[in-house]
Design a protein around this motif. Sequence first.
Motif, mmCIF file in Angstrom:
data_model
loop_
_atom_site.group_PDB
_atom_site.id
_atom_site.type_symbol
_atom_site.label_atom_id
_atom_site.label_comp_id
_atom_site.label_asym_id
_atom_site.label_seq_id
_atom_site.Cartn_x
_atom_site.Cartn_y
_atom_site.Cartn_z
ATOM 1 N N THR C 251 39.641 7.475 -16.397
ATOM 2 C CA THR C 251 39.123 8.396 -15.379
ATOM 3 C C THR C 251 37.878 7.845 -14.700
ATOM 4 O OG1 THR C 251 37.617 9.573 -16.861
ATOM 5 C CG2 THR C 251 39.886 10.352 -16.779
ATOM 6 N N PRO C 395 46.592 11.348 -6.858
ATOM 7 C CA PRO C 395 46.625 12.493 -7.778
ATOM 8 C C PRO C 395 47.752 12.402 -8.809
ATOM 9 C CG PRO C 395 46.535 13.247 -5.494
ATOM 10 C CD PRO C 395 46.687 11.776 -5.452
ATOM 11 N N GLN C 398 46.872 9.792 -11.412
ATOM 12 C CA GLN C 398 45.771 10.289 -12.249
ATOM 13 C C GLN C 398 46.299 11.279 -13.272
ATOM 14 O OE1 GLN C 398 43.084 11.818 -9.286
ATOM 15 N NE2 GLN C 398 41.775 10.009 -9.319
ATOM 16 N N GLU C 399 47.174 12.151 -12.809
ATOM 17 C CA GLU C 399 47.718 13.167 -13.697
ATOM 18 C C GLU C 399 48.532 12.523 -14.819
ATOM 19 O OE1 GLU C 399 49.600 16.019 -11.218
ATOM 20 O OE2 GLU C 399 49.619 17.541 -12.789
#
Lengths: 297, 283, 423
Positions: C251, C395, C398-399
């Motif tokens: 992250t 996104p 990242q998820e």
Amino acid sequence: MSQATVARPKQNREAIFLFLPALLPVLLLSVYPLIRGIALGFTNARAGLRVDTDFIGFGNFGKLLHNELFWDSFRIGVIWTLSVTILQFVAALGLALLLNTDLKFRGVARTLALIPWAMPPVVVAIMWRLLLHPTNGPVNKVLQDLHLTDHPINFLGDFSTALPAVIVVGIWVGMPMTTVTLLAGLQGIDRSLYEAAAVDGASAWRQFWYITLPQLKTVIVAITSLDLIWNFNSFGLVYVLTAGGPGGKTMLPMLFAYNEAFRYGNFGMAAAMGDVMVVVIIVFLAFYLRNRLRSQA
Amino acid sequence: MSEASGMRTRPVARVLQYAAVLGYLVFLAFPLLWLISSSLKSPREFAAITPTLLPKNVDFSNYTNALEEQGLVRSLGNSLQISILTTILVLIVALPVSYALARFRSRLRPITNGWILVSQVFPVILIVIPLFMILRPLHLTNTIPGVVLVYLVWSLPFALWMLQGYVAAVPRELEEAAAVDGASRIRTIVAIVMPLLRPGLIATAMFTFISAWNEFFFALVLLQDPELKTLPLVLARFVGAEGQVQFGPLAAASVLATVPSLVFFAFLQRRLTSGLLSGAVKG
Amino acid sequence: MRKVVTALLAASALVTLAACGGNSDSGSGGSTEKVTLKFQSLAFQKTTVAATKKIVADWNAANPNIQVEYVQGSWDSVHDQLVTQFQGGTAPDIIHDESADITGFINQGYLADLSPYLSQATKDAVPQGVWDTVSSDGKVYAAPTLLQSYVVFANSAALKQAGISTSKELTWDDLAANAKKLTAGSKYGLGWGLKSPTATVLNLGMNFDGKFFDGTGRDAKAVIGDAELEVPKRIHAMAYTDKSIDPTSLTQSGSDVLPGFYAGKYAMVVGGNYAAQQIVAEAPKGFQWEVLPPLKGTSAKQAANPQTLSVPEESKNVKQAAQFIDYFMKAENLAAVGQGDWLIPTTQAARDAILTTTGGKDGWQQTLASGAELTKAPFQSVENYPKWKDQIATPALQEYLANKTDLSALGKKLNDGWGQVNS
């Protein structure tokens, strides 16, 4: 030459002269862009050298209907606006009530409470990034010292904490203005009302419920309406805090529209998003104000 | 609440009240304290895993580092220039208008109030794109005068709102006496109303200055030349530069950017509860 | 009443004066004599900024009639900034950006065709495969300067301790095995700053022949199959099955992870080769590190997404700007900026120059060698790639990397999302 004897036409003429210096800039840089901005939503204006812009009616809106990402951002915008406005109001009312008592040091408290208002939003964002930093921010330090968490939390980077964290910052920024307004309202309430109630033996809570709140109603409606509008339209704070991330979890509608215009160059589509936002705000306000005013009557 | 109820407040409630005030103040003031303290920490202390509120040794190198950053000093100058020009123009334009709004029952009054409301409701994204298209042929995009003009128009609603209340508080009789002596309207405004309005003008000026100083969105879109960027723009860019954030100098620069607004606010705070709202209460 | 009018005239005159008074001479010069060109550079490491400024100074000394002014831009905001600059007619004369980012600008007609102006020497020095990344319909819209590849940096002491010897090759299986061996206690074998995962996944995806797109421009179709999902799948497995990648590092940004690398928390990190400059500048004395050979799947190919210099179509001095770019492309200049940024110059002559000055040390040998494997990837000629990257791929990845969805959901999102943003 008393006010009563002045003929209306003359007044109008004089007023126009006094208005003149403001008129040109306001017409050119506010009224005209507003109208043109609304109209732009009905065109396919986009970035590019020597591209033609055509009127496409409701084309953009048709596309928007099926744009899940836009509605996601809209949903986030509504959560953000309502949470910030309501929590900010509750917090500010509490503080205003405290500052309206005869506590010592309330002058100092009143001054300190204004700090967030005076700070540039960009600085506010930078400051909170420092506070919430996963490795050397004080918030994580305190949480770990209190054993509320065993590992540092990346508040602004984690999917589940980003929006709540941003909301807290939003409350922080908007509290002073709301507090000051409510305080002014509190100070305008006629003392004799409380005295009469005290004679009748009403508790502090009953006094608050039956005197303070009804007396404050106009001020409350005014400031919460303004807060609603400002929060829904806010941009700079979140732009610097998270830029809409992580994974779009804090993508407020303004940020979304900004990206559509100035990252992807779709000016017409961005304006259409703006149009939708205006309609939503107006409908919402109309509903809110009508309900408030009706319950007041 | 009121003094009447205050007298009956029990000691326990009292303690709770103080605790609550303290809680609020920590929430509202601690972040700024932390920022200031961060700006005084040496880079090594900054990297420490366990942060402390007070810097171990006060170190001003962040400030000197920030000020050595060429872009920052220039942006400070740009912000000053823009804010001062905006303030002067707003006063020149707002004074006659707010006078007219407070004194005349003309048809322009509801129109102006309508415009003030509308200008608050509309998201700036809707305005900024056409603004861009209007300013381009005038060669005002990417210029300081262009931004000043935009700020002038967008500071006006608040300035008018504030100033109106102050004008209304000036006794009419004084003007009427002057009018009897044959003074023109402008003369009356300049000679009679303006001196009495000084506190109102100062407050309006400070507010305008602060809002121009803090403004971000219009500047972001309208100023692309690095040499013209304002302080908030430069600070915002500082954050993102390839993830390599130098938090120390950034904190120092942030403190510097906050000082002018904070000083003005200290001056303004006495008026805030009374003067600011006179316009609003009148509705 | 006359006085009122005069006063108002004075007031409005002030407004107009203020409006026109400022400096609105952006495209100064105008005559045939001397021109001043604005060069918006995105160099951000001290060494590269210095090298770039020196090139500008040398040019200015030799060309009194074509003066170049160095303007500092930033990678972070470059796209938004260029959109507004083009739209406002205030774009700099020489634009620094990366090739994947300028595809849209080329299609929008903002960039000038440089092919008539660049010298034959420059054209010959850069391989055709790299020219392809900045060309369209036979026109050349930019000069490619530096290339980046993703490499594995390793803590030499930790490798030795674990008995890992570096060979000529590093397959993904090797990487996983090494990372597992190097994981112990609170130490992880690998730290990988994947806050912005898309570029990494697409670039390294070519290791397994991942295409992601088929076709060009607006007609392109998304192609998401096993090959495309191989890289995220492997990273995910290392993080959550082997537990040899620190999940928090996923992250964080690339440079956020480096302190953990110096402190021994991570034995290896993966990053763009420019990270080497930061390691050299920041790492504590005595910290021994090395660059491992290029990662290999079915091949060691990675996408070539060069930094580029281009000129706006609307610039008044396209020719002069191109002359400066031609000068910038000279071997010694490219070598200087490449060495400053630890990136790979696009010309062989400049690579040779770096190899000579550095002697191939500090991983330069491996870094320069990886340049040969860089080729054009399909995503570079897809107009809406930036939008897909921001709104869909980042996104979704990242998820997935946060272990919140599974592989098939990721594939579906990447695929369906393309339909949404490209409509």
